[in-house]
Design a protein around this motif. Structure first.
Motif, PDB file in Angstrom:
ATOM      1  N   GLY A 126      -3.299  -2.667   6.107  1.00 62.76           N
ATOM      2  CA  GLY A 126      -4.571  -2.982   6.530  1.00 62.76           C
ATOM      3  C   GLY A 126      -4.531  -4.603   7.186  1.00 62.76           C
ATOM      4  N   GLN A 142      -7.075   0.827   0.193  1.00 66.86           N
ATOM      5  CA  GLN A 142      -7.446  -0.464   0.868  1.00 66.86           C
ATOM      6  C   GLN A 142      -8.768  -0.355   1.810  1.00 66.86           C
ATOM      7  N   ASP A 184      -5.873  -0.904  -4.405  1.00 70.84           N
ATOM      8  CA  ASP A 184      -5.394  -1.640  -3.309  1.00 70.84           C
ATOM      9  C   ASP A 184      -6.278  -2.682  -2.709  1.00 70.84           C
ATOM     10  N   GLU A 185      -6.236  -3.698  -3.235  1.00 68.39           N
ATOM     11  CA  GLU A 185      -7.073  -5.123  -2.726  1.00 68.39           C
ATOM     12  C   GLU A 185      -8.458  -4.844  -3.085  1.00 68.39           C
ATOM     13  N   SER A 190       0.910  -1.034   0.117  1.00 76.46           N
ATOM     14  CA  SER A 190       0.141  -0.026  -0.129  1.00 76.46           C
ATOM     15  C   SER A 190       0.797   1.062   0.125  1.00 76.46           C
TER      16      SER A 190
HETATM   17 MG    MG Z   1      -2.022  -2.884   2.158  1.00 76.47          MG
END
Ligand code: MG
Ligand code: ATP
Length: 570
Positions: free
Chosen positions: A494, A108, A185-186, A67
Protein backbone atom coordinates in the motif's frame (compact mmCIF):
# COMPACT_ATOMS: atom_id res chain seq x y z
CA UNK A 1 -11.85 -10.61 -1.36
CA UNK A 2 -15.13 -9.67 0.17
CA UNK A 3 -15.80 -7.26 2.95
CA UNK A 4 -16.55 -10.27 5.10
CA UNK A 5 -13.60 -12.26 3.88
CA UNK A 6 -13.63 -15.74 5.29
CA UNK A 7 -11.51 -18.77 4.85
CA UNK A 8 -14.18 -21.35 5.56
CA UNK A 9 -17.86 -21.76 4.87
CA UNK A 10 -18.96 -22.77 8.33
CA UNK A 11 -19.90 -20.48 11.18
CA UNK A 12 -17.67 -21.14 14.14
CA UNK A 13 -17.83 -19.05 17.24
CA UNK A 14 -16.66 -21.77 19.52
CA UNK A 15 -13.39 -20.26 20.62
CA UNK A 16 -13.52 -22.36 23.76
CA UNK A 17 -12.85 -25.42 21.63
CA UNK A 18 -9.53 -23.91 20.62
CA UNK A 19 -8.58 -23.13 24.19
CA UNK A 20 -9.53 -26.65 25.32
CA UNK A 21 -7.53 -28.36 22.61
CA UNK A 22 -4.46 -26.23 23.38
CA UNK A 23 -4.07 -25.32 19.71
CA UNK A 24 -3.44 -21.68 18.91
CA UNK A 25 -6.22 -19.89 17.08
CA UNK A 26 -3.61 -19.02 14.46
CA UNK A 27 0.00 -20.08 14.22
CA UNK A 28 2.91 -19.62 11.82
CA UNK A 29 5.76 -22.11 11.97
CA UNK A 30 8.95 -21.19 10.11
CA UNK A 31 6.72 -19.63 7.49
CA UNK A 32 8.43 -18.10 4.44
CA UNK A 33 6.80 -16.56 1.38
CA UNK A 34 8.32 -15.39 -1.89
CA UNK A 35 5.84 -13.85 -4.31
CA UNK A 36 6.15 -14.65 -8.01
CA UNK A 37 8.47 -12.22 -9.72
CA UNK A 38 10.42 -11.47 -6.57
CA UNK A 39 13.91 -12.76 -5.87
CA UNK A 40 13.74 -12.00 -2.18
CA UNK A 41 11.24 -13.52 0.26
CA UNK A 42 8.61 -11.13 1.55
CA UNK A 43 8.25 -13.07 4.81
CA UNK A 44 11.11 -15.04 6.41
CA UNK A 45 11.00 -17.69 9.11
CA UNK A 46 7.90 -16.39 10.79
CA UNK A 47 7.19 -18.10 14.09
CA UNK A 48 4.25 -16.81 16.08
CA UNK A 49 0.99 -17.84 17.65
CA UNK A 50 -2.17 -15.87 18.21
CA UNK A 51 -4.58 -17.09 20.86
CA UNK A 52 -8.29 -16.46 21.18
CA UNK A 53 -9.01 -13.11 22.78
CA UNK A 54 -5.54 -11.62 22.09
CA UNK A 55 -5.20 -8.02 20.91
CA UNK A 56 -2.12 -7.59 18.74
CA UNK A 57 -0.62 -4.61 16.93
CA UNK A 58 1.51 -5.55 13.90
CA UNK A 59 4.02 -2.86 12.92
CA UNK A 60 7.00 -2.42 10.61
CA UNK A 61 8.27 -0.22 7.79
CA UNK A 62 6.43 0.13 4.51
CA UNK A 63 7.05 -2.99 2.42
CA UNK A 64 8.06 -5.13 5.40
CA UNK A 65 5.35 -7.73 4.79
CA UNK A 66 2.59 -6.72 7.23
CA UNK A 67 -0.25 -7.05 4.72
CA UNK A 68 1.26 -10.26 3.39
CA UNK A 69 1.31 -11.73 6.90
CA UNK A 70 -2.34 -10.79 7.45
CA UNK A 71 -3.26 -12.47 4.18
CA UNK A 72 -1.30 -15.55 5.22
CA UNK A 73 -3.17 -15.70 8.54
CA UNK A 74 -6.45 -15.37 6.65
CA UNK A 75 -5.45 -18.26 4.39
CA UNK A 76 -5.82 -16.13 1.25
CA UNK A 77 -2.21 -15.61 0.25
CA UNK A 78 -2.73 -17.47 -2.98
CA UNK A 79 -5.86 -15.54 -3.96
CA UNK A 80 -4.99 -13.26 -6.88
CA UNK A 81 -1.23 -13.71 -6.46
CA UNK A 82 1.15 -16.59 -6.90
CA UNK A 83 4.22 -17.38 -4.91
CA UNK A 84 6.34 -19.97 -3.16
CA UNK A 85 5.72 -20.76 0.46
CA UNK A 86 7.43 -22.97 3.00
CA UNK A 87 6.70 -23.75 6.62
CA UNK A 88 3.14 -23.70 7.92
CA UNK A 89 0.24 -21.42 8.70
CA UNK A 90 -2.28 -23.20 10.90
CA UNK A 91 -5.66 -22.23 12.25
CA UNK A 92 -6.76 -24.22 15.24
CA UNK A 93 -3.88 -26.57 14.50
CA UNK A 94 -5.05 -27.32 10.99
CA UNK A 95 -4.39 -25.87 7.53
CA UNK A 96 -6.48 -22.75 7.10
CA UNK A 97 -8.88 -24.21 4.53
CA UNK A 98 -9.98 -27.05 6.83
CA UNK A 99 -9.86 -25.18 10.08
CA UNK A 100 -13.44 -24.21 10.78
CA UNK A 101 -12.43 -20.79 12.07
CA UNK A 102 -14.13 -17.68 10.75
CA UNK A 103 -11.88 -14.83 9.80
CA UNK A 104 -12.65 -11.22 8.97
CA UNK A 105 -9.94 -9.57 6.91
CA UNK A 106 -10.15 -5.85 6.27
CA UNK A 107 -7.92 -5.11 3.32
CA UNK A 108 -5.66 -2.08 3.15
CA UNK A 109 -7.55 -0.61 0.19
CA UNK A 110 -11.15 -0.47 1.42
CA UNK A 111 -12.55 -0.19 -2.10
CA UNK A 112 -11.24 -3.70 -2.79
CA UNK A 113 -13.76 -4.90 -0.24
CA UNK A 114 -16.92 -3.65 -1.92
CA UNK A 115 -19.13 -6.42 -3.27
CA UNK A 116 -22.64 -4.97 -3.56
CA UNK A 117 -24.30 -1.81 -4.77
CA UNK A 118 -26.16 -1.00 -1.61
CA UNK A 119 -24.54 -0.51 1.76
CA UNK A 120 -26.85 -3.02 3.46
CA UNK A 121 -26.19 -5.80 0.94
CA UNK A 122 -22.49 -5.06 1.10
CA UNK A 123 -22.30 -5.41 4.87
CA UNK A 124 -24.59 -8.47 4.83
CA UNK A 125 -22.27 -10.35 2.48
CA UNK A 126 -19.91 -11.62 5.15
CA UNK A 127 -22.82 -12.75 7.35
CA UNK A 128 -24.42 -14.62 4.44
CA UNK A 129 -21.09 -16.14 3.54
CA UNK A 130 -20.71 -17.48 7.08
CA UNK A 131 -24.19 -18.98 7.05
CA UNK A 132 -25.71 -16.64 9.63
CA UNK A 133 -29.49 -17.29 9.87
CA UNK A 134 -31.35 -14.83 7.60
CA UNK A 135 -33.46 -13.52 10.47
CA UNK A 136 -30.36 -12.27 12.29
CA UNK A 137 -28.59 -10.62 9.39
CA UNK A 138 -30.60 -7.38 9.32
CA UNK A 139 -29.93 -6.66 12.98
CA UNK A 140 -26.24 -7.60 12.61
CA UNK A 141 -25.88 -5.21 9.66
CA UNK A 142 -27.60 -2.35 11.49
CA UNK A 143 -25.49 -2.90 14.59
CA UNK A 144 -22.25 -2.97 12.58
CA UNK A 145 -23.14 0.23 10.67
CA UNK A 146 -23.96 1.93 13.96
CA UNK A 147 -20.76 0.66 15.55
CA UNK A 148 -18.55 2.22 12.85
CA UNK A 149 -20.61 5.45 12.90
CA UNK A 150 -21.49 5.07 9.23
CA UNK A 151 -23.42 8.20 8.29
CA UNK A 152 -25.92 6.63 5.84
CA UNK A 153 -28.51 3.86 6.06
CA UNK A 154 -28.41 0.40 4.46
CA UNK A 155 -30.11 1.71 1.30
CA UNK A 156 -27.27 4.11 0.44
CA UNK A 157 -25.30 3.50 -2.76
CA UNK A 158 -22.02 1.90 -1.71
CA UNK A 159 -20.25 3.75 -4.56
CA UNK A 160 -21.31 7.15 -3.28
CA UNK A 161 -18.95 7.32 -0.33
CA UNK A 162 -15.75 9.16 0.49
CA UNK A 163 -12.46 7.30 1.04
CA UNK A 164 -12.91 7.43 4.81
CA UNK A 165 -16.52 6.31 4.60
CA UNK A 166 -15.45 3.40 2.38
CA UNK A 167 -13.01 2.44 5.12
CA UNK A 168 -15.77 2.43 7.75
CA UNK A 169 -18.13 0.53 5.43
CA UNK A 170 -15.53 -2.18 4.86
CA UNK A 171 -14.94 -2.39 8.60
CA UNK A 172 -18.67 -2.86 9.22
CA UNK A 173 -18.55 -5.74 6.73
CA UNK A 174 -15.88 -7.61 8.67
CA UNK A 175 -17.25 -6.87 12.12
CA UNK A 176 -20.89 -7.81 11.39
CA UNK A 177 -20.40 -11.62 11.33
CA UNK A 178 -18.36 -11.49 14.57
CA UNK A 179 -15.47 -13.64 13.32
CA UNK A 180 -13.08 -15.60 15.55
CA UNK A 181 -10.09 -13.71 14.17
CA UNK A 182 -10.33 -10.09 13.11
CA UNK A 183 -7.48 -8.91 10.86
CA UNK A 184 -7.46 -5.18 10.16
CA UNK A 185 -5.00 -3.67 7.70
CA UNK A 186 -4.61 0.06 8.47
CA UNK A 187 -8.30 0.54 9.27
CA UNK A 188 -7.99 4.23 10.14
CA UNK A 189 -5.28 5.37 7.74
CA UNK A 190 -7.62 7.56 5.70
CA UNK A 191 -9.62 8.99 8.56
CA UNK A 192 -9.44 12.27 10.40
CA UNK A 193 -8.72 12.24 14.14
CA UNK A 194 -12.38 12.17 15.19
CA UNK A 195 -13.49 9.44 12.78
CA UNK A 196 -10.37 7.39 13.54
CA UNK A 197 -11.12 7.56 17.25
CA UNK A 198 -14.71 6.51 16.58
CA UNK A 199 -13.53 3.54 14.53
CA UNK A 200 -11.04 2.44 17.18
CA UNK A 201 -13.76 2.64 19.79
CA UNK A 202 -16.13 0.67 17.63
CA UNK A 203 -13.54 -2.06 17.06
CA UNK A 204 -12.97 -2.28 20.80
CA UNK A 205 -16.73 -2.28 21.43
CA UNK A 206 -17.27 -4.98 18.84
CA UNK A 207 -14.80 -7.36 20.46
CA UNK A 208 -15.14 -6.40 24.11
CA UNK A 209 -15.86 -9.31 26.41
CA UNK A 210 -15.57 -11.74 23.50
CA UNK A 211 -12.88 -14.25 22.61
CA UNK A 212 -12.42 -12.60 19.20
CA UNK A 213 -8.71 -12.21 18.52
CA UNK A 214 -7.58 -8.96 16.89
CA UNK A 215 -4.51 -8.30 14.78
CA UNK A 216 -4.34 -4.72 13.59
CA UNK A 217 -1.73 -3.22 11.29
CA UNK A 218 -1.11 0.50 11.64
CA UNK A 219 1.85 2.80 11.03
CA UNK A 220 0.81 5.42 13.57
CA UNK A 221 1.06 3.33 16.74
CA UNK A 222 0.19 5.84 19.42
CA UNK A 223 -3.56 5.60 19.43
CA UNK A 224 -3.74 1.82 19.16
CA UNK A 225 -1.22 1.06 21.89
CA UNK A 226 -3.62 1.46 24.83
CA UNK A 227 -6.07 -0.89 23.09
CA UNK A 228 -3.74 -3.85 22.49
CA UNK A 229 -1.70 -6.03 24.81
CA UNK A 230 0.95 -7.27 22.43
CA UNK A 231 3.09 -5.86 19.65
CA UNK A 232 4.77 -7.72 16.79
CA UNK A 233 7.30 -5.87 14.62
CA UNK A 234 8.61 -6.90 11.20
CA UNK A 235 11.83 -5.51 9.78
CA UNK A 236 12.42 -4.42 6.19
CA UNK A 237 13.35 -8.02 5.29
CA UNK A 238 10.12 -9.59 6.48
CA UNK A 239 11.47 -11.01 9.75
CA UNK A 240 9.89 -10.76 13.17
CA UNK A 241 12.31 -8.57 15.15
CA UNK A 242 10.17 -7.93 18.20
CA UNK A 243 7.18 -9.69 19.75
CA UNK A 244 5.96 -9.07 23.26
CA UNK A 245 3.94 -6.92 25.64
CA UNK A 246 3.57 -3.39 24.31
CA UNK A 247 5.43 -1.39 26.95
CA UNK A 248 8.33 -3.77 27.18
CA UNK A 249 8.70 -4.12 23.42
CA UNK A 250 8.79 -0.36 22.95
CA UNK A 251 11.30 0.02 25.74
CA UNK A 252 13.59 -2.84 24.68
CA UNK A 253 13.59 -2.04 20.96
CA UNK A 254 13.10 1.70 20.86
CA UNK A 255 16.22 2.68 18.90
CA UNK A 256 16.10 -0.09 16.28
CA UNK A 257 12.39 0.56 15.77
CA UNK A 258 12.97 4.26 15.13
CA UNK A 259 15.88 3.44 12.82
CA UNK A 260 13.64 1.04 10.90
CA UNK A 261 11.13 3.87 10.39
CA UNK A 262 8.47 2.85 12.92
CA UNK A 263 6.49 5.80 14.32
CA UNK A 264 7.41 5.17 17.95
CA UNK A 265 5.33 7.44 20.20
CA UNK A 266 7.23 10.23 21.92
CA UNK A 267 9.93 10.47 19.23
CA UNK A 268 9.86 13.84 17.42
CA UNK A 269 8.51 13.76 13.87
CA UNK A 270 11.12 13.47 11.10
CA UNK A 271 12.10 16.48 9.02
CA UNK A 272 11.16 16.47 5.33
CA UNK A 273 14.05 15.14 3.28
CA UNK A 274 16.25 17.65 1.46
CA UNK A 275 15.77 16.82 -2.21
CA UNK A 276 18.84 17.02 -4.49
CA UNK A 277 18.85 20.05 -6.73
CA UNK A 278 17.77 19.16 -10.22
CA UNK A 279 15.53 16.26 -9.34
CA UNK A 280 12.53 18.49 -9.98
CA UNK A 281 13.47 21.12 -12.55
CA UNK A 282 11.79 24.53 -12.46
CA UNK A 283 8.18 24.32 -13.52
CA UNK A 284 7.19 25.85 -16.83
CA UNK A 285 3.85 27.12 -17.97
CA UNK A 286 2.65 25.66 -21.27
CA UNK A 287 2.01 28.52 -23.68
CA UNK A 288 -1.57 29.62 -23.82
CA UNK A 289 -1.95 30.59 -27.42
CA UNK A 290 -0.92 27.28 -28.93
CA UNK A 291 -2.52 23.91 -28.59
CA UNK A 292 -1.58 21.78 -25.61
CA UNK A 293 1.51 20.34 -27.29
CA UNK A 294 4.23 21.35 -24.86
CA UNK A 295 7.03 20.30 -27.17
CA UNK A 296 6.08 22.44 -30.14
CA UNK A 297 5.35 25.45 -27.97
CA UNK A 298 8.73 25.20 -26.31
CA UNK A 299 10.71 25.00 -29.49
CA UNK A 300 9.01 28.09 -30.93
CA UNK A 301 9.88 30.60 -28.29
CA UNK A 302 11.12 28.72 -25.26
CA UNK A 303 9.17 27.92 -22.17
CA UNK A 304 8.48 30.39 -19.46
CA UNK A 305 10.19 29.26 -16.29
CA UNK A 306 8.52 29.92 -12.96
CA UNK A 307 10.96 31.22 -10.39
CA UNK A 308 11.01 29.12 -7.26
CA UNK A 309 9.65 30.28 -3.95
CA UNK A 310 6.31 31.67 -2.91
CA UNK A 311 6.64 35.40 -2.74
CA UNK A 312 8.48 35.87 -5.97
CA UNK A 313 6.48 33.35 -7.96
CA UNK A 314 4.42 34.39 -10.91
CA UNK A 315 1.26 33.41 -9.08
CA UNK A 316 1.72 36.15 -6.56
CA UNK A 317 3.54 38.72 -8.62
CA UNK A 318 1.97 38.15 -12.01
CA UNK A 319 -1.57 37.21 -12.76
CA UNK A 320 -2.85 35.90 -9.44
CA UNK A 321 -3.62 32.24 -8.80
CA UNK A 322 -2.80 29.55 -11.33
CA UNK A 323 -6.17 27.96 -10.62
CA UNK A 324 -9.18 29.30 -8.84
CA UNK A 325 -12.46 27.75 -7.72
CA UNK A 326 -15.30 30.24 -7.43
CA UNK A 327 -18.58 29.45 -5.69
CA UNK A 328 -17.99 25.86 -6.66
CA UNK A 329 -20.90 23.48 -6.23
CA UNK A 330 -20.59 19.81 -6.94
CA UNK A 331 -23.43 17.35 -6.73
CA UNK A 332 -22.81 13.64 -6.69
CA UNK A 333 -24.63 12.03 -9.56
CA UNK A 334 -28.34 11.68 -8.82
CA UNK A 335 -29.85 8.25 -8.37
CA UNK A 336 -30.11 6.71 -11.80
CA UNK A 337 -30.89 3.20 -10.78
CA UNK A 338 -32.96 1.35 -8.27
CA UNK A 339 -31.01 -1.39 -6.58
CA UNK A 340 -33.59 -2.89 -4.29
CA UNK A 341 -33.43 0.09 -2.00
CA UNK A 342 -36.62 1.50 -0.60
CA UNK A 343 -36.33 4.88 -2.22
CA UNK A 344 -33.94 6.54 -4.65
CA UNK A 345 -30.93 8.21 -3.15
CA UNK A 346 -31.25 11.98 -3.17
CA UNK A 347 -28.42 13.69 -5.02
CA UNK A 348 -25.72 14.46 -2.50
CA UNK A 349 -24.04 17.85 -2.43
CA UNK A 350 -20.32 17.23 -2.15
CA UNK A 351 -19.29 20.89 -2.34
CA UNK A 352 -21.25 24.10 -2.05
CA UNK A 353 -20.10 27.70 -2.49
CA UNK A 354 -16.41 26.81 -2.27
CA UNK A 355 -13.80 29.43 -3.13
CA UNK A 356 -10.18 28.30 -3.38
CA UNK A 357 -6.97 29.49 -5.00
CA UNK A 358 -3.89 27.54 -6.07
CA UNK A 359 -0.86 29.80 -6.29
CA UNK A 360 2.50 29.17 -7.93
CA UNK A 361 5.25 28.33 -5.47
CA UNK A 362 2.79 27.87 -2.61
CA UNK A 363 1.42 24.85 -0.81
CA UNK A 364 -2.30 24.73 -0.04
CA UNK A 365 -3.51 22.20 2.54
CA UNK A 366 -7.15 21.14 2.24
CA UNK A 367 -8.38 19.74 5.52
CA UNK A 368 -11.63 18.53 7.02
CA UNK A 369 -13.28 15.43 8.43
CA UNK A 370 -14.07 12.22 6.63
CA UNK A 371 -16.59 13.03 3.88
CA UNK A 372 -16.12 16.82 4.16
CA UNK A 373 -15.48 17.15 0.42
CA UNK A 374 -11.67 17.24 0.23
CA UNK A 375 -11.28 14.70 -2.56
CA UNK A 376 -14.19 16.26 -4.44
CA UNK A 377 -12.43 19.62 -4.35
CA UNK A 378 -9.16 18.09 -5.49
CA UNK A 379 -10.95 16.26 -8.33
CA UNK A 380 -12.71 19.46 -9.42
CA UNK A 381 -9.46 21.48 -9.35
CA UNK A 382 -7.85 18.74 -11.44
CA UNK A 383 -10.58 19.02 -14.07
CA UNK A 384 -11.75 15.47 -13.44
CA UNK A 385 -15.34 16.44 -12.68
CA UNK A 386 -17.29 19.40 -14.08
CA UNK A 387 -18.76 21.83 -11.56
CA UNK A 388 -22.53 21.55 -11.11
CA UNK A 389 -22.42 25.33 -10.77
CA UNK A 390 -19.76 27.92 -10.09
CA UNK A 391 -16.42 27.51 -11.79
CA UNK A 392 -12.88 26.21 -11.74
CA UNK A 393 -10.71 28.42 -13.93
CA UNK A 394 -7.04 28.48 -14.83
CA UNK A 395 -5.18 31.73 -15.30
CA UNK A 396 -5.00 32.91 -18.90
CA UNK A 397 -1.45 31.69 -19.49
CA UNK A 398 -2.34 28.19 -18.39
CA UNK A 399 -5.34 28.00 -20.74
CA UNK A 400 -5.34 25.38 -23.46
CA UNK A 401 -6.53 26.66 -26.84
CA UNK A 402 -8.07 29.60 -25.04
CA UNK A 403 -10.10 27.32 -22.78
CA UNK A 404 -9.57 28.12 -19.10
CA UNK A 405 -11.81 25.44 -17.58
CA UNK A 406 -9.70 22.34 -16.84
CA UNK A 407 -12.60 19.92 -17.20
CA UNK A 408 -12.88 20.97 -20.84
CA UNK A 409 -9.21 20.34 -21.65
CA UNK A 410 -8.07 17.41 -23.71
CA UNK A 411 -6.46 14.76 -21.56
CA UNK A 412 -3.03 15.63 -22.94
CA UNK A 413 -3.42 19.31 -22.07
CA UNK A 414 -4.71 18.38 -18.64
CA UNK A 415 -1.80 16.02 -17.98
CA UNK A 416 0.73 18.67 -19.04
CA UNK A 417 -0.76 21.25 -16.71
CA UNK A 418 -2.02 19.40 -13.64
CA UNK A 419 -0.41 16.46 -11.87
CA UNK A 420 -2.94 14.38 -9.94
CA UNK A 421 -2.26 11.85 -7.21
CA UNK A 422 -5.55 10.16 -6.35
CA UNK A 423 -6.56 9.04 -2.88
CA UNK A 424 -6.93 5.56 -4.33
CA UNK A 425 -3.28 5.23 -5.31
CA UNK A 426 -3.89 2.21 -7.53
CA UNK A 427 -6.37 4.17 -9.68
CA UNK A 428 -3.64 5.72 -11.81
CA UNK A 429 -1.81 2.59 -12.86
CA UNK A 430 -1.04 3.06 -16.55
CA UNK A 431 1.85 0.71 -17.20
CA UNK A 432 2.89 -2.89 -16.86
CA UNK A 433 5.86 -2.06 -14.64
CA UNK A 434 6.68 0.48 -11.97
CA UNK A 435 9.20 2.09 -14.35
CA UNK A 436 6.59 2.43 -17.11
CA UNK A 437 4.13 4.00 -14.67
CA UNK A 438 6.71 6.48 -13.47
CA UNK A 439 7.47 7.64 -16.99
CA UNK A 440 3.99 7.28 -18.50
CA UNK A 441 3.03 10.96 -18.46
CA UNK A 442 6.47 12.12 -19.52
CA UNK A 443 6.32 9.79 -22.51
CA UNK A 444 2.70 10.64 -23.33
CA UNK A 445 3.75 14.28 -23.52
CA UNK A 446 6.47 13.45 -25.99
CA UNK A 447 9.54 13.11 -23.84
CA UNK A 448 8.76 15.39 -20.95
CA UNK A 449 10.23 18.52 -19.62
CA UNK A 450 13.58 19.75 -20.79
CA UNK A 451 15.43 22.47 -19.09
CA UNK A 452 14.90 25.99 -20.29
CA UNK A 453 18.43 26.03 -21.66
CA UNK A 454 18.00 22.59 -23.21
CA UNK A 455 20.97 21.08 -21.33
CA UNK A 456 20.67 17.85 -19.48
CA UNK A 457 22.91 16.58 -16.74
CA UNK A 458 22.45 13.65 -14.45
CA UNK A 459 21.15 14.21 -10.96
CA UNK A 460 23.95 12.02 -9.66
CA UNK A 461 26.43 14.50 -11.17
CA UNK A 462 24.81 17.16 -9.05
CA UNK A 463 23.33 18.67 -12.16
CA UNK A 464 20.42 21.04 -12.08
CA UNK A 465 18.37 18.99 -14.47
CA UNK A 466 18.52 15.59 -16.04
CA UNK A 467 16.75 13.50 -18.61
CA UNK A 468 13.47 12.07 -17.34
CA UNK A 469 14.80 8.51 -17.21
CA UNK A 470 17.61 9.34 -14.83
CA UNK A 471 15.33 11.58 -12.77
CA UNK A 472 12.84 8.68 -12.60
CA UNK A 473 15.59 6.48 -11.25
CA UNK A 474 16.68 9.06 -8.73
CA UNK A 475 13.07 9.50 -7.60
CA UNK A 476 12.63 5.74 -7.29
CA UNK A 477 15.80 5.59 -5.19
CA UNK A 478 14.62 8.38 -2.93
CA UNK A 479 11.28 6.65 -2.40
CA UNK A 480 12.67 3.17 -1.82
CA UNK A 481 11.24 1.83 -5.07
CA UNK A 482 14.44 0.96 -6.95
CA UNK A 483 14.20 -2.78 -6.32
CA UNK A 484 10.61 -2.69 -7.56
CA UNK A 485 11.12 -0.90 -10.90
CA UNK A 486 10.53 -4.09 -12.90
CA UNK A 487 7.46 -5.15 -10.86
CA UNK A 488 3.84 -4.89 -11.89
CA UNK A 489 2.37 -1.88 -10.05
CA UNK A 490 -0.42 -4.02 -8.63
CA UNK A 491 2.17 -6.07 -6.76
CA UNK A 492 3.24 -3.18 -4.58
CA UNK A 493 2.46 -2.75 -0.92
CA UNK A 494 0.00 0.00 0.00
CA UNK A 495 2.71 2.48 0.96
CA UNK A 496 4.82 1.65 -2.10
CA UNK A 497 1.83 2.15 -4.41
CA UNK A 498 1.21 5.59 -2.94
CA UNK A 499 4.84 6.60 -3.33
CA UNK A 500 4.73 5.46 -6.96
CA UNK A 501 1.61 7.59 -7.48
CA UNK A 502 3.38 10.63 -5.99
CA UNK A 503 6.46 10.12 -8.16
CA UNK A 504 4.35 9.57 -11.29
CA UNK A 505 2.34 12.72 -10.60
CA UNK A 506 5.32 15.05 -10.40
CA UNK A 507 8.06 13.66 -12.64
CA UNK A 508 6.91 15.75 -15.61
CA UNK A 509 6.94 18.93 -13.48
CA UNK A 510 3.36 20.08 -13.98
CA UNK A 511 2.65 23.72 -13.03
CA UNK A 512 -0.15 22.53 -10.72
CA UNK A 513 0.17 19.45 -8.53
CA UNK A 514 -2.79 18.06 -6.56
CA UNK A 515 -2.07 15.25 -4.12
CA UNK A 516 -4.88 13.52 -2.28
CA UNK A 517 -3.56 12.11 1.03
CA UNK A 518 0.03 11.65 -0.22
CA UNK A 519 1.50 10.54 3.13
CA UNK A 520 -1.01 7.82 4.05
CA UNK A 521 0.60 4.49 4.91
CA UNK A 522 4.18 5.80 5.13
CA UNK A 523 6.78 4.99 7.74
CA UNK A 524 9.04 7.73 9.15
CA UNK A 525 11.61 7.46 6.37
CA UNK A 526 9.22 7.28 3.46
CA UNK A 527 7.13 10.07 5.01
CA UNK A 528 10.23 12.28 5.03
CA UNK A 529 10.85 11.52 1.35
CA UNK A 530 7.26 12.24 0.30
CA UNK A 531 7.09 15.45 2.37
CA UNK A 532 10.46 16.51 0.92
CA UNK A 533 9.14 16.03 -2.61
CA UNK A 534 6.02 18.07 -1.89
CA UNK A 535 8.24 20.92 -0.72
CA UNK A 536 10.62 20.47 -3.67
CA UNK A 537 7.69 20.77 -6.10
CA UNK A 538 6.73 24.01 -4.38
CA UNK A 539 10.31 25.25 -4.58
CA UNK A 540 10.33 24.38 -8.27
CA UNK A 541 7.46 26.84 -8.66
CA UNK A 542 4.46 24.53 -8.83
CA UNK A 543 1.18 25.44 -7.21
CA UNK A 544 0.76 22.46 -4.88
CA UNK A 545 -2.45 21.26 -3.23
CA UNK A 546 -2.55 18.50 -0.64
CA UNK A 547 -5.69 17.07 0.84
CA UNK A 548 -4.61 15.55 4.11
CA UNK A 549 -5.39 14.37 7.63
CA UNK A 550 -1.68 14.48 8.41
CA UNK A 551 -0.94 17.35 10.83
CA UNK A 552 2.79 17.26 10.16
CA UNK A 553 2.27 17.62 6.42
CA UNK A 554 -0.37 20.34 6.84
CA UNK A 555 2.05 22.25 9.09
CA UNK A 556 4.32 22.72 6.06
CA UNK A 557 1.60 24.49 4.06
CA UNK A 558 1.49 28.21 3.23
CA UNK A 559 -2.29 28.32 2.86
CA UNK A 560 -5.06 26.34 4.53
CA UNK A 561 -8.64 25.55 3.66
CA UNK A 562 -10.90 23.79 6.13
CA UNK A 563 -14.00 22.07 4.77
CA UNK A 564 -17.02 20.79 6.61
CA UNK A 565 -20.05 19.26 4.90
CA UNK A 566 -18.86 20.59 1.55
CA UNK A 567 -18.47 24.20 2.70
CA UNK A 568 -15.44 26.27 3.57
CA UNK A 569 -15.23 26.81 7.31
CA UNK A 570 -12.13 28.97 7.00
MG1 MG B 1 0.34 -3.06 3.85
N1 ATP C 1 1.65 -10.02 -5.24
C1 ATP C 1 2.90 -9.61 -5.04
N2 ATP C 1 3.85 -9.90 -5.93
C2 ATP C 1 5.11 -9.48 -5.75
N3 ATP C 1 5.52 -8.77 -4.69
C3 ATP C 1 4.61 -8.45 -3.77
C4 ATP C 1 3.26 -8.85 -3.89
N4 ATP C 1 2.59 -8.39 -2.83
C5 ATP C 1 3.50 -7.72 -2.07
N5 ATP C 1 4.71 -7.77 -2.63
C6 ATP C 1 5.95 -7.19 -2.10
O1 ATP C 1 6.18 -7.71 -0.82
C7 ATP C 1 6.66 -6.71 0.05
C8 ATP C 1 5.76 -6.68 1.28
O2 ATP C 1 4.48 -6.22 0.90
P1 ATP C 1 3.34 -5.93 1.96
O3 ATP C 1 2.18 -5.40 1.21
O4 ATP C 1 3.12 -7.12 2.78
O5 ATP C 1 4.05 -4.78 2.83
P2 ATP C 1 3.49 -3.90 4.02
O6 ATP C 1 4.38 -4.10 5.17
O7 ATP C 1 2.06 -4.16 4.21
O8 ATP C 1 3.75 -2.43 3.46
P3 ATP C 1 2.85 -1.09 3.61
O9 ATP C 1 3.13 -0.56 4.97
O10 ATP C 1 3.46 -0.20 2.56
O11 ATP C 1 1.43 -1.43 3.37
C9 ATP C 1 6.64 -5.40 -0.71
O12 ATP C 1 7.93 -5.05 -1.10
C10 ATP C 1 5.80 -5.69 -1.92
O13 ATP C 1 6.29 -5.00 -3.04
Amino acid sequence: MSSGAVSTDAVSTDAAETVMSGAALAQCRQFCWTPDGSREPTLRDIDLRIDAGERVLLAGPSGSGKSTLLRALAGVLHVGAGGEGSGEVLLRGRPAAEAGASIGLLLQDPRDARVAQSVGRDVAFGCENLGMPRGRIGAAVDAALRAVRFPYGPGHDSDAVSGGEAQRLALAGVVAPRPDLLLLDEPTSMLDEISAKAVRESVVEAIEGSQIALVVVEHRLRDWLPLVDRMIVLDAHGRVVADGPVEQTLQDHREPLVRAGVWVPGVPDPEPLAIPAGLLPPVRRPRATLSGDMQSSHTESGPRVFPAGGAGGPGSSGGGPLLRARQLRLEARPALRFTGVRRPRPSAVALDGVDAAVRAGRLLAVRGGSGAGKSSLVAALCGLVPPTSGAVQAETELAADGERRPHRWRSRDLAARIGWVPQDAAANVVGATVRECLLATVHALGGGAERADGRTQSVAEGGTAADPESRAEALAHLLGLTHLLHRHPHQLSGGEARRLAVASGLLHSPPVLCLDEPTVGQDRHTWAAVAGLVLAAREAGAGVVVSTHDDALAALADDHLLLRDGRVLR
